[in-house]
Design a protein around this motif. Structure first.
Motif, PDB file in Angstrom:
ATOM      1  N   VAL A  65       3.996  -1.323   3.203  1.00 13.63           N
ATOM      2  CA  VAL A  65       3.273   0.174   3.326  1.00 13.63           C
ATOM      3  C   VAL A  65       4.171   0.773   3.340  1.00 13.63           C
ATOM      4  N   THR A 112       1.214  -1.000  -0.218  1.00 14.20           N
ATOM      5  CA  THR A 112       0.096  -0.036  -0.369  1.00 14.20           C
ATOM      6  C   THR A 112       0.651   1.374   0.226  1.00 14.20           C
ATOM      7  N   LYS A 146       7.426  -1.537   6.755  1.00 14.20           N
ATOM      8  CA  LYS A 146       6.287   0.069   7.504  1.00 14.20           C
ATOM      9  C   LYS A 146       7.105   0.855   7.245  1.00 14.20           C
TER      10      LYS A 146
END
Length: 330
Positions: free
Chosen positions: A269, A252, A286
């Protein structure tokens, strides 16, 4: 831009600070573009004042930056740190007609019309703590009457950000040469502010150019913050860049972000407020509020306020890290 930027080490051990990318573009490139917008005029020549040790690759990069703006590039050397006045005078052969002088480690956002009839325009920003800066004082005509360096008591909150317009490059050159010829030194260096004071005493008219935002790139934390602020400015102007040729697997992207070409994201992410340079690979990680340069590899990490150099590899559980080019930390 002759200084190496020691406060931004290890990132400036392999590249001068003004070539560090902010939102995917070198600081000095963004600076010149923003100056061009304020001038609203063609820039004929860009003179880069560097240290000779920076090398030919850096010089070629600078020449390319000028070329993208349709300008001639000239390289000058300041090999000894003798102050701002001395640095500018290194480019004396280019000081003809109207000129802009800028320190290449600062960025700004501004929307004002340059008053080209003034003898000089000095870019300023209103600040909360003027005691840490050189400031200007104004009269009722919005003209600069005094320059005060790091005032201990309040005289003004308009800080000089290090960008100046001069209607006559020849006049500035003469004043700078006067300092050197008469060995006028403060703190062991020849200072631009002394030349400005001499010009003001001769009756030259100085006016301020007020900027809305002023972003520093002095150390790692403020550089990461500047990257965040720039990404948000670009997002508001629909200018954020996410390359089309990236590989995304179970990942994402949370805008605003800059994602360069040929980036690979797997179980990741990314964002918000992340610049991720081309040919980088992020896996099982992340990342937010961080500046990652090119060809980096990041695995099994959760990063926040991080800065990672070119060709660096990181695999670990530290959050706020700073590692330079070609470093390996796992």
């Amino acid at each position: 831009m002759a200084g190496r930027g020691s406060r931004l080490r290890p990132h400036t051990l392999t590249i001068p600070k003004p070539l560090i990318p902010i939102a995917g573009k070198p600081i000095v490139h963004r600076l010149v573009e923003d100056i061009a917008k304020v001038l609203n005029d063609k820039i004929e020549e860009i003179a880069f004042i560097i240290h000779e040790s920076f090398g030919k690759e850096v010089e070629e990069n600078l020449i390319a930056i000028a070329g993208k703006l349709g300008s001639k590039a000239t390289i000058y050397y300041q090999n000894e740190a003798l102050g701002t006045a001395h640095a500018i005078l290194c480019a004396q052969e280019s000081m003809k007609g109207p000129i802009v002088v800028a320190y290449a480690d600062t960025l700004f956002r501004a929307d004002f019309n340059l008053e080209k009839n003034a003898d000089s325009v000095i870019w300023v920003k209103q600040v909360d703590d003027p005691s840490a800066f050189g400031v200007v004082q104004l009269n009722e005509k919005n003209e600069i009457t005094d320059f005060v360096e790091k005032p201990k008591s309040f005289v003004s909150d308009l800080a000089i950000i290090g960008i100046y317009y001069f209607k006559s490059g020849e006049n500035l050159k003469s004043e700078l040469q006067f300092l050197l010829d008469n060995n006028i030194i403060k703190g062991g260096e020849y200072q631009l502010t002394d030349a400005l004071e001499n010009m003001k005493q001769k009756g030259l008219r100085f006016v301020p150019g007020k900027v809305d935002e002023w972003m520093d790139c002095g150390n790692k934390d403020v550089t990461v913050d500047t990257n965040t602020r720039m990404l948000n400015f670009l997002e508001s102007e629909n200018q954020n860049y996410i390359a089309d040729n990236i590989v995304i697997e179970n990942s994402t992207i949370i805008k605003p972000c800059y994602i360069g070409n040929n980036v690979i994201l797997k179980n990741a992410v990314i964002g918000p407020n992340v610049s991720l340079g081309e040919h980088s690979k992020v896996e099982n990680a992340k990342i937010k509020n961080s500046l990652i340069q090119t060809h980096a590899t990041i695995r099994n990490a959760e990063l926040d306020n991080a800065m990672i150099g070119n060709f660096a590899t990181y695999d670990g559980n530290h959050v706020n890290i700073s590692i330079g080019d070609y470093s390996i930390l796992s």
